[in-house]
Motif scaffolding. Structure first.
Motif, short mmCIF file in Angstrom:
data_model
loop_
_atom_site.label_atom_id
_atom_site.label_comp_id
_atom_site.label_asym_id
_atom_site.label_seq_id
_atom_site.Cartn_x
_atom_site.Cartn_y
_atom_site.Cartn_z
N ALA A 87 1.20 -1.05 -0.21
CA ALA A 87 0.13 0.30 0.05
C ALA A 87 0.94 1.44 -0.30
N GLY A 88 0.80 2.28 -0.84
CA GLY A 88 1.07 3.90 -0.82
C GLY A 88 0.87 4.26 0.33
N VAL A 89 1.08 5.51 -0.12
CA VAL A 89 0.01 6.68 0.52
C VAL A 89 -0.95 7.79 -0.81
N GLN A 90 -1.80 8.18 0.71
CA GLN A 90 -2.21 9.24 -0.15
C GLN A 90 -2.16 10.25 -0.98
N ARG A 91 -1.11 10.94 -0.48
CA ARG A 91 -0.11 11.75 -1.26
C ARG A 91 0.18 11.94 -2.02
N SER A 106 4.45 5.69 -5.07
CA SER A 106 6.46 6.23 -5.07
C SER A 106 6.64 5.86 -3.71
N PHE A 107 6.46 5.60 -2.28
CA PHE A 107 6.57 5.87 -0.97
C PHE A 107 5.29 4.59 -0.60
N VAL A 108 6.61 3.18 -0.54
CA VAL A 108 5.58 2.14 -0.09
C VAL A 108 5.52 2.52 1.94
N CYS A 109 4.09 2.03 1.84
CA CYS A 109 3.88 2.47 3.05
C CYS A 109 3.33 0.66 4.37
N ARG A 110 2.69 0.05 3.35
CA ARG A 110 2.88 -1.22 4.17
C ARG A 110 3.61 -2.12 3.38
#
Length: 307
Positions: free
Chosen positions: A78-82, A86-90
């Motif tokens: 899961a990425g981030v909403q923003r 491009s940013f792997v959050c989970r």
């Protein structure tokens, strides 16, 4: 009676569609190390989040990014909403939105994946050529090519410094190649000039991100500045091939699996969407129970009124 049946039915349906802790797309990649130098081996080390370390192969023979490697091996992210992916959050739903992540000064922190996670708790991104030591990535996950025959690593960093930022605890060594030398391959230039996938704030010391409260400490992610901040900076200097260390002894690896026992993501999607084979029957039974209860209540009222 009607209210009781309604509550029971609601609880039953909620339990039937409760999200699972993690799932692997068993239709992508395969468990364990890649068997040859064609694909890329992906290591996910949950570190202090707990749980097993997972090693899977993405056998992709064509050019691909770090994101392609991670998803092509079957991992769910899961990425981030923003910033999106491009940013792997989970990774494999960890850290989940419901679990406390004990960052310094805030033991009840929960990761919402809205913006970049805090520097004290994020997925750090690594890579290595076969038989070479892990190297903290200088490029974002969507903006660098994986190394064919090499390794991609994701290691959860919790309350770490530049000296203690944890590398994946599985050596970048394909079984059967232990006696081969470390022959590092230079990374290709970024595949795009998209600022959303550019290099992080210049790292310091050992190649890991500088300390501080910046939410951009993680690798494989985008910085907090907006996408208007310009072109890609030059990559950080690399040591010569002869100066690069070999991977640690594979006998020191922590226990790991290939995610063989993880639920298949397609089964999870079916269950959570209510499309599982028994879910419609459960829903139908709940509706029928409510209808019967309503009929009986109406009948009792009519008798009480002498109709």
């Amino acid at each position: 009676m009607k209210r009781v049946l309604a509550v029971v039915a609601a609880v039953f349906l909620i339990a039937a569609t409760a999200p699972s802790a993690h799932a692997v797309d068993q239709g992508k990649g395969y468990p364990g190390f890649c068997k040859d130098a064609t694909g890329v081996t992906v290591v996910v080390d949950f570190q202090q989040l707990g749980g097993t370390t997972i090693v899977r192969c993405n056998p992709q023979s064509t050019r691909g990014t770090g994101l392609d490697a991670l998803k092509g091996a079957g991992f769910q992210i899961a990425g981030v909403q923003r910033w999106g992916e491009s940013f792997v959050c989970r990774v494999e739903n960890r850290p989940s939105a419901a679990e406390n992540v004990p960052i310094t000064g805030r033991g009840d922190y929960r990761e919402p994946c809205v913006d970049t996670p805090p520097a004290q708790a994020y997925w750090s991104y690594w890579h290595a050529s076969n038989n070479c030591a892990w190297d903290y990535s200088q490029w974002g996950v969507k903006n660098r090519d994986f190394i064919p025959g090499g390794f991609e690593g994701w290691s959860f960093s919790l309350n770490a410094t530049t000296q203690s930022n944890p590398v994946p605890r599985v050596s970048a060594v394909r079984p059967g190649t232990e006696s081969q030398p470390c022959v590092p391959r230079e990374e290709a230039k970024p595949v795009t000039g998209d600022p959303g996938g550019r290099q992080q704030r210049p790292p310091s010391g050992n190649g890991q991100q500088a300390d501080g409260p910046q939410p951009t400490t993680g690798a494989g992610e985008v910085p907090a500045a907006g996408p208007s901040s310009g072109a890609l900076p030059p990559p950080k200097p690399r040591p010569s091939a002869s100066a690069r260390p070999k991977a640690q002894d594979p006998s020191l690896n922590v226990a790991f699996t290939g995610g063989e026992n993880a639920e298949d993501v397609n089964a999870v999607i079916e269950r959570e969407s209510g499309a599982a084979g028994w879910a419609p029957w459960a829903a139908g039974a709940a509706v029928l129970a409510l209808c019967v209860a309503g009929f009986l209540m109406a009948r009792r009222r009519k008798r009480a009124q002498g109709i």
